[in-house]
Design a protein around this motif. Sequence first.
Motif, PDB file in Angstrom:
ATOM      1  N   GLU A 137      37.706 -79.163  -3.029  1.00 56.35           N
ATOM      2  CA  GLU A 137      38.107 -80.406  -2.350  1.00 56.35           C
ATOM      3  C   GLU A 137      38.670 -80.124  -0.966  1.00 56.35           C
ATOM      4  O   GLU A 137      38.480 -80.911  -0.033  1.00 56.35           O
ATOM      5  CB  GLU A 137      39.108 -81.160  -3.218  1.00 56.35           C
ATOM      6  CG  GLU A 137      38.486 -81.734  -4.492  1.00 56.35           C
ATOM      7  CD  GLU A 137      39.502 -82.367  -5.423  1.00 56.35           C
ATOM      8  OE1 GLU A 137      40.717 -82.195  -5.186  1.00 56.35           O
ATOM      9  OE2 GLU A 137      39.075 -83.031  -6.391  1.00 56.35           O
ATOM     10  N   GLY A 138      39.353 -78.986  -0.828  1.00 62.56           N
ATOM     11  CA  GLY A 138      39.846 -78.608   0.489  1.00 62.56           C
ATOM     12  C   GLY A 138      38.714 -78.308   1.453  1.00 62.56           C
ATOM     13  O   GLY A 138      38.777 -78.657   2.637  1.00 62.56           O
ATOM     14  N   MET A 139      37.661 -77.677   0.946  1.00 61.41           N
ATOM     15  CA  MET A 139      36.483 -77.430   1.786  1.00 61.41           C
ATOM     16  C   MET A 139      35.840 -78.748   2.205  1.00 61.41           C
ATOM     17  O   MET A 139      35.463 -78.927   3.363  1.00 61.41           O
ATOM     18  CB  MET A 139      35.470 -76.572   1.014  1.00 61.41           C
ATOM     19  CG  MET A 139      35.930 -75.162   0.709  1.00 61.41           C
ATOM     20  SD  MET A 139      34.809 -74.309  -0.438  1.00 61.41           S
ATOM     21  CE  MET A 139      33.329 -74.192   0.569  1.00 61.41           C
ATOM     22  N   ALA A 140      35.705 -79.667   1.245  1.00 61.89           N
ATOM     23  CA  ALA A 140      35.057 -80.947   1.533  1.00 61.89           C
ATOM     24  C   ALA A 140      35.841 -81.766   2.550  1.00 61.89           C
ATOM     25  O   ALA A 140      35.258 -82.510   3.352  1.00 61.89           O
ATOM     26  CB  ALA A 140      34.882 -81.731   0.232  1.00 61.89           C
ATOM     27  N   GLN A 147      40.542 -74.519   8.334  1.00 62.84           N
ATOM     28  CA  GLN A 147      40.840 -75.205   7.070  1.00 62.84           C
ATOM     29  C   GLN A 147      39.740 -74.953   6.044  1.00 62.84           C
ATOM     30  O   GLN A 147      40.017 -74.740   4.857  1.00 62.84           O
ATOM     31  CB  GLN A 147      40.980 -76.713   7.324  1.00 62.84           C
ATOM     32  CG  GLN A 147      42.152 -77.084   8.214  1.00 62.84           C
ATOM     33  CD  GLN A 147      42.114 -78.547   8.649  1.00 62.84           C
ATOM     34  OE1 GLN A 147      41.035 -79.166   8.699  1.00 62.84           O
ATOM     35  NE2 GLN A 147      43.272 -79.107   8.959  1.00 62.84           N
ATOM     36  N   PHE A 148      38.512 -74.972   6.492  1.00 61.98           N
ATOM     37  CA  PHE A 148      37.382 -74.720   5.603  1.00 61.98           C
ATOM     38  C   PHE A 148      37.457 -73.303   5.039  1.00 61.98           C
ATOM     39  O   PHE A 148      37.265 -73.078   3.838  1.00 61.98           O
ATOM     40  CB  PHE A 148      36.072 -74.914   6.369  1.00 61.98           C
ATOM     41  CG  PHE A 148      34.842 -74.890   5.506  1.00 61.98           C
ATOM     42  CD1 PHE A 148      34.383 -76.050   4.894  1.00 61.98           C
ATOM     43  CD2 PHE A 148      34.134 -73.718   5.307  1.00 61.98           C
ATOM     44  CE1 PHE A 148      33.242 -76.038   4.104  1.00 61.98           C
ATOM     45  CE2 PHE A 148      33.000 -73.684   4.523  1.00 61.98           C
ATOM     46  CZ  PHE A 148      32.548 -74.851   3.912  1.00 61.98           C
ATOM     47  N   VAL A 149      37.755 -72.331   5.888  1.00 60.24           N
ATOM     48  CA  VAL A 149      37.846 -70.928   5.466  1.00 60.24           C
ATOM     49  C   VAL A 149      38.972 -70.749   4.455  1.00 60.24           C
ATOM     50  O   VAL A 149      38.801 -70.091   3.421  1.00 60.24           O
ATOM     51  CB  VAL A 149      38.058 -70.015   6.687  1.00 60.24           C
ATOM     52  CG1 VAL A 149      38.427 -68.605   6.242  1.00 60.24           C
ATOM     53  CG2 VAL A 149      36.808 -69.987   7.552  1.00 60.24           C
ATOM     54  N   ALA A 150      40.143 -71.322   4.729  1.00 57.61           N
ATOM     55  CA  ALA A 150      41.279 -71.183   3.816  1.00 57.61           C
ATOM     56  C   ALA A 150      40.955 -71.752   2.438  1.00 57.61           C
ATOM     57  O   ALA A 150      41.273 -71.150   1.406  1.00 57.61           O
ATOM     58  CB  ALA A 150      42.513 -71.871   4.407  1.00 57.61           C
ATOM     59  N   ALA A 151      40.313 -72.908   2.408  1.00 55.58           N
ATOM     60  CA  ALA A 151      39.961 -73.527   1.131  1.00 55.58           C
ATOM     61  C   ALA A 151      38.871 -72.741   0.418  1.00 55.58           C
ATOM     62  O   ALA A 151      38.887 -72.612  -0.816  1.00 55.58           O
ATOM     63  CB  ALA A 151      39.497 -74.963   1.367  1.00 55.58           C
TER      64      ALA A 151
END
Length: 243
Positions: A137-140, A147-151
């Motif tokens: 959900e964090g990526m989405a 933010q995408f990398v962290a998720a």
Amino acid sequence: MFQSSNALIRNVHSQVADRVGISIVRGDVGAGETLPSEMQICEMMDVSRTVVREVIRTLTGKGLVESRPKSGTRVRPPQKWNQLDPDVLRWRLETADMDDYLAKLFQLRCAVEPAAAALAASRAGEEDIALIRTGYEGMAAAKLDEQFVAADIIFHQAIYFATGNEFFWPIAQMFDITLRQSFTIAARGSHRTRALVEHHAVLEAIATGNAEGARAATNVLLKNSADDLVRIRGREFAVRPKG
């Protein structure tokens, strides 16, 4: 505002450990060769003998060196190093050829991650699945590449933890250092929509207890991730999974 003397000592210790550790990992001092004496290191780095001795103990604990009476401190072969130690990983990353580094990373992931996903599908509890879902959900929801990398890292770490097998966990712990580099490269691509579909397939297979589905979905995800990096970097570098 001001650092304590203990904090300053730790900072000096870390700096010296980094300098010596990187020189060993880079090959400036080869396996079987002897490090300069304690006094020589003190003079070269302008630090106390206490700091040098603590650094040698640290490097010994990481498997990089061994000290013997009358023969000095010798560098051990890389096969003896604790390759999953966070500092060793960081030193490897700082000194490695990036394409060679990415190839080795993908070799590890292709060998282990499909099996980890299948095991997670068999063993994951509600909290494990919730954490994998949080990563997805964090990526989405991510607006920025960071933010995408962290998720993405949370997603993959959670799969390894969900195996319930502590021998998989060190691989998950190393991902914050090792995967961040490859994920950051991949995040610059235009494939994010497809990647989300592939991550969701892995998530759903694990959540529904479909071990073979999780294995197959992970193989697809890894193959396409390797293809993305090849396209972005403009060269072949990785061993791809089958299937």
